[in-house]
Design a protein around this motif. Structure first.
Motif, PDB file in Angstrom:
ATOM      1  N   THR A  17     119.901 -14.834   4.368  1.00  0.00           N
ATOM      2  CA  THR A  17     120.294 -15.854   5.342  1.00  0.00           C
ATOM      3  C   THR A  17     121.754 -15.650   5.761  1.00  0.00           C
ATOM      4  OG1 THR A  17     118.842 -17.338   4.165  1.00  0.00           O
ATOM      5  CG2 THR A  17     120.319 -18.354   5.731  1.00  0.00           C
ATOM      6  N   TRP A  63     122.100 -12.706   8.053  1.00  0.00           N
ATOM      7  CA  TRP A  63     121.565 -13.053   9.360  1.00  0.00           C
ATOM      8  C   TRP A  63     122.600 -13.861  10.151  1.00  0.00           C
ATOM      9  CZ3 TRP A  63     117.001 -11.415  11.483  1.00  0.00           C
ATOM     10  CH2 TRP A  63     116.657 -11.998  12.695  1.00  0.00           C
ATOM     11  N   GLU A 116     118.690 -19.237  20.303  1.00  0.00           N
ATOM     12  CA  GLU A 116     117.512 -18.367  20.253  1.00  0.00           C
ATOM     13  C   GLU A 116     117.631 -17.323  19.150  1.00  0.00           C
ATOM     14  OE1 GLU A 116     116.333 -17.037  24.190  1.00  0.00           O
ATOM     15  OE2 GLU A 116     116.232 -19.165  24.691  1.00  0.00           O
ATOM     16  N   LEU A 117     118.869 -16.922  18.880  1.00  0.00           N
ATOM     17  CA  LEU A 117     119.070 -15.966  17.781  1.00  0.00           C
ATOM     18  C   LEU A 117     118.896 -16.649  16.422  1.00  0.00           C
ATOM     19  CD1 LEU A 117     122.157 -13.850  18.879  1.00  0.00           C
ATOM     20  CD2 LEU A 117     119.872 -13.020  18.415  1.00  0.00           C
ATOM     21  N   LEU A 148     116.934 -19.213  15.865  1.00  0.00           N
ATOM     22  CA  LEU A 148     115.579 -19.751  15.700  1.00  0.00           C
ATOM     23  C   LEU A 148     114.743 -18.994  14.643  1.00  0.00           C
ATOM     24  CD1 LEU A 148     114.471 -22.198  17.120  1.00  0.00           C
ATOM     25  CD2 LEU A 148     113.113 -20.654  18.552  1.00  0.00           C
ATOM     26  N   PRO A 149     114.791 -17.654  14.639  1.00  0.00           N
ATOM     27  CA  PRO A 149     113.981 -16.947  13.638  1.00  0.00           C
ATOM     28  C   PRO A 149     114.337 -17.316  12.198  1.00  0.00           C
ATOM     29  CG  PRO A 149     114.846 -15.414  15.258  1.00  0.00           C
ATOM     30  CD  PRO A 149     115.483 -16.728  15.544  1.00  0.00           C
ATOM     31  N   LEU A 150     115.574 -17.826  11.987  1.00  0.00           N
ATOM     32  CA  LEU A 150     115.973 -18.194  10.622  1.00  0.00           C
ATOM     33  C   LEU A 150     115.059 -19.264  10.038  1.00  0.00           C
ATOM     34  CD1 LEU A 150     119.783 -18.550   9.946  1.00  0.00           C
ATOM     35  CD2 LEU A 150     118.116 -17.071   8.881  1.00  0.00           C
ATOM     36  N   LEU A 180     112.042 -19.620  10.353  1.00  0.00           N
ATOM     37  CA  LEU A 180     110.827 -18.998   9.840  1.00  0.00           C
ATOM     38  C   LEU A 180     111.179 -18.022   8.710  1.00  0.00           C
ATOM     39  CD1 LEU A 180     107.793 -18.969  10.628  1.00  0.00           C
ATOM     40  CD2 LEU A 180     108.271 -16.812  11.779  1.00  0.00           C
ATOM     41  N   LEU A 181     112.335 -17.363   8.902  1.00  0.00           N
ATOM     42  CA  LEU A 181     112.726 -16.310   7.973  1.00  0.00           C
ATOM     43  C   LEU A 181     112.985 -16.855   6.565  1.00  0.00           C
ATOM     44  CD1 LEU A 181     113.479 -13.225   8.389  1.00  0.00           C
ATOM     45  CD2 LEU A 181     115.820 -13.990   8.088  1.00  0.00           C
ATOM     46  N   SER A 238     110.836 -15.496   3.575  1.00  0.00           N
ATOM     47  CA  SER A 238     111.484 -14.590   2.623  1.00  0.00           C
ATOM     48  C   SER A 238     111.483 -15.200   1.224  1.00  0.00           C
ATOM     49  CB  SER A 238     112.895 -14.233   3.082  1.00  0.00           C
ATOM     50  OG  SER A 238     113.808 -15.176   2.622  1.00  0.00           O
TER      51      SER A 238
END
Ligand SMILES: Nc1ncnc2c1ncn2[C@@H]1O[C@H](COP(=O)(O)OP(=O)(O)OP(=O)(O)O)[C@@H](O)[C@H]1O
Ligand SMILES: [Mg+2]
Length: 442
Positions: A20, A23, A153-154, A156-158, A160-161, A165
């Motif tokens: 995290t 990221w 938007e960058l 946002l995947p966190l 889910l990530l 993970s």
């Protein structure tokens, strides 16, 4: 803090947190680069627009009647302007303006080049020997919104990530530790007497040397204990025959010599020989108690064994033995029958030997497997009580003995996974002694 940590928990949290953080660093770095590039592109568009409008505006101004007041460019269709501009002369007087242009945004005097105000990015350019100035303004809020959207938007995947993970690392670590956990369980589940090697085949290479060292240690321990045990058992066994022979010869001698001091001496020797014989018997019991095989594979009813042992004592003593066992119901236990008999014999022997003379001894076996042997007698102080299980430990007593009885009982109980508890005074009494073992615990 010395709190125990779980490897699985530590790795899962650590790796997820690390991922995290990386990221977030990546998002910050790309956000900064993006902002620079966006600013460059929008500045260039701003400059280009100004350069395009300026010549047209100059022509428009030159063509217009000089007496007319500043001209506002009418919009063809009603709309909100994204870019607003002002055309001014060198004194700051407005010559032309876009229909939404707000003069307070641009300042009193025209400026050239890029200027950033708290609310706008402004570009100014001049023409006709610095007599006509154009300034074009773009609201900063627009740039901020664009940046914010890109960063969101960058990020946002966190969302889910992180859970994916965490779950992935958890699963992977759990899978990798599977054999180590099985190894731990194998060690944990074995009884204190089981010194056989623990299987190490499936262990990871990092742990295997540790497991091999543990197995070596177990093997050494087993050999040392075996040697000690067989020495005790053999010597006790070997002593039996010469002791019996010596006793027989002494008794023959006693019949042959007349009463008197010599006869008294033979009586003392006989007592010593009996003591030695008891000691060798106790040593044999101890060797059995320390050996493997205190637990049998199938549970058996312990009531008949208890009844048999108590019957033996009843025939040998006049002291009442009050036995209480469940009515017609078995008490199943995996404790070896012989070991159970030795345990009970030692406890009853103690109660008869050390209890108040002539007072009944209570022996009970409950359905939950609790065996109690209770006798009357003086209270044994708590600090003495705590030491009685030691080998060759005896408290103040006139009775003969070796001090091994409770050590044998305790070894049998713990070898079978149970626990011997000693209490004085006995439960619900003001005096006496009570020995408790739960044989189902095995
Ligand atoms: N039922 C009991 N009541 C009172 N004291 C006891 C009782 N059982 C044991 N003790 C005390 O604990 C001591 C240790 O007992 P243990 O059975 O180990 O040895 P011992 O009975 O003296 O000798 P032996 O080896 O012949 O059994 C005894 O000497 C006695 O003082
Ligand atoms: Mg004893």
């Amino acid at each position: 803090m010395t709190g125990k940590t779980s490897l699985q928990r530590q790795l899962s949290l650590g790796l997820t947190l690390g991922l995290t953080l990386l990221w977030l660093v990546a998002v910050t770095a790309s956000g900064l680069v993006m902002q620079r590039e966006l600013d460059k592109a929008l500045d260039s568009a701003l400059e280009e627009t100004a350069q395009r409008i300026l010549p047209l505006a100059v022509v428009e101004i030159l063509n217009q009647d000089s007496a007319t007041s500043p001209q506002r460019i009418a919009s063809l269709q009603p709309h909100d302007e994204y870019l607003t501009y002002l055309i001014r002369d060198e004194t700051g007087a407005i010559l032309l303006r876009s229909h939404d242009a707000d003069q307070t945004v641009f300042g009193e005097q025209p400026r050239t080049g890029f200027v950033t105000t708290p609310t706008h990015r402004i570009y100014g350019a001049a023409a006709v020997s610095n007599t006509v100035h154009i300034e074009i303004a773009e609201p900063l809020a627009h740039r901020h919104t664009a940046m914010l959207q890109a960063v969101m938007e960058l990020l946002l995947p966190l969302a889910l990530l992180i859970p994916v993970s965490l779950a992935g690392v958890w699963w992977l670590v759990r899978r990798s530790l599977r054999n180590i956990v099985a190894y731990r369980d194998a060690i944990e589940s074995r009884g204190a007497g089981d010194l056989s090697p623990v299987p190490t085949a499936a262990l990871p290479t990092e742990i295997e040397p540790i497991a091999a060292a543990v197995n070596q240690l177990l093997e050494k321990l087993r050999r040392a204990l075996d040697a000690e045990r067989s020495f005790t058992a053999n010597s006790a066994h070997e002593l039996r025959t010469p002791l019996a022979t010596a006793l027989a010869q002494l008794q023959r001698l006693q019949r042959e010599i007349p009463a008197g001091p010599l006869q008294d001496k033979t009586v003392q020797i006989e007592a010593s020989l009996h003591g030695l014989s008891r000691l060798s018997e106790k040593l044999m019991q101890l060797a059995k108690a320390e050996g493997a095989g205190l637990v049998s594979a199938t549970a058996q009813d312990m009531v008949p064994t208890l009844v048999f042992v108590v019957g033996e004592f009843r025939r040998a003593t006049k002291v009442p033995l009050l036995l209480s066992v469940p009515d017609g119901r078995p008490v199943l236990s995996c404790m070896d029958q012989d070991a159970f008999a030795i345990l009970v014999r030692n406890l009853i022997d103690n109660a008869l030997k050390h209890g108040a003379a002539g007072k009944p001894v209570e022996i009970s076996l409950a359905t939950d497997g609790t065996l109690r042997v209770i006798n009357a007698g003086a209270i044994v102080p708590a600090d003495t009580l705590a030491q009685l299980r030691g080998r060759f430990v005896r408290s103040n007593t006139d009775a003969s003995g070796t001090g091994l009885g409770l050590a044998i009982a305790d070894t049998i109980a713990s070898g079978a996974g149970a626990q011997l508890t000693l209490q004085s005074p006995a439960t619900g009494r003001a005096d006496g002694f009570e020995a408790i073992v739960n044989i189902i615990a095995s």
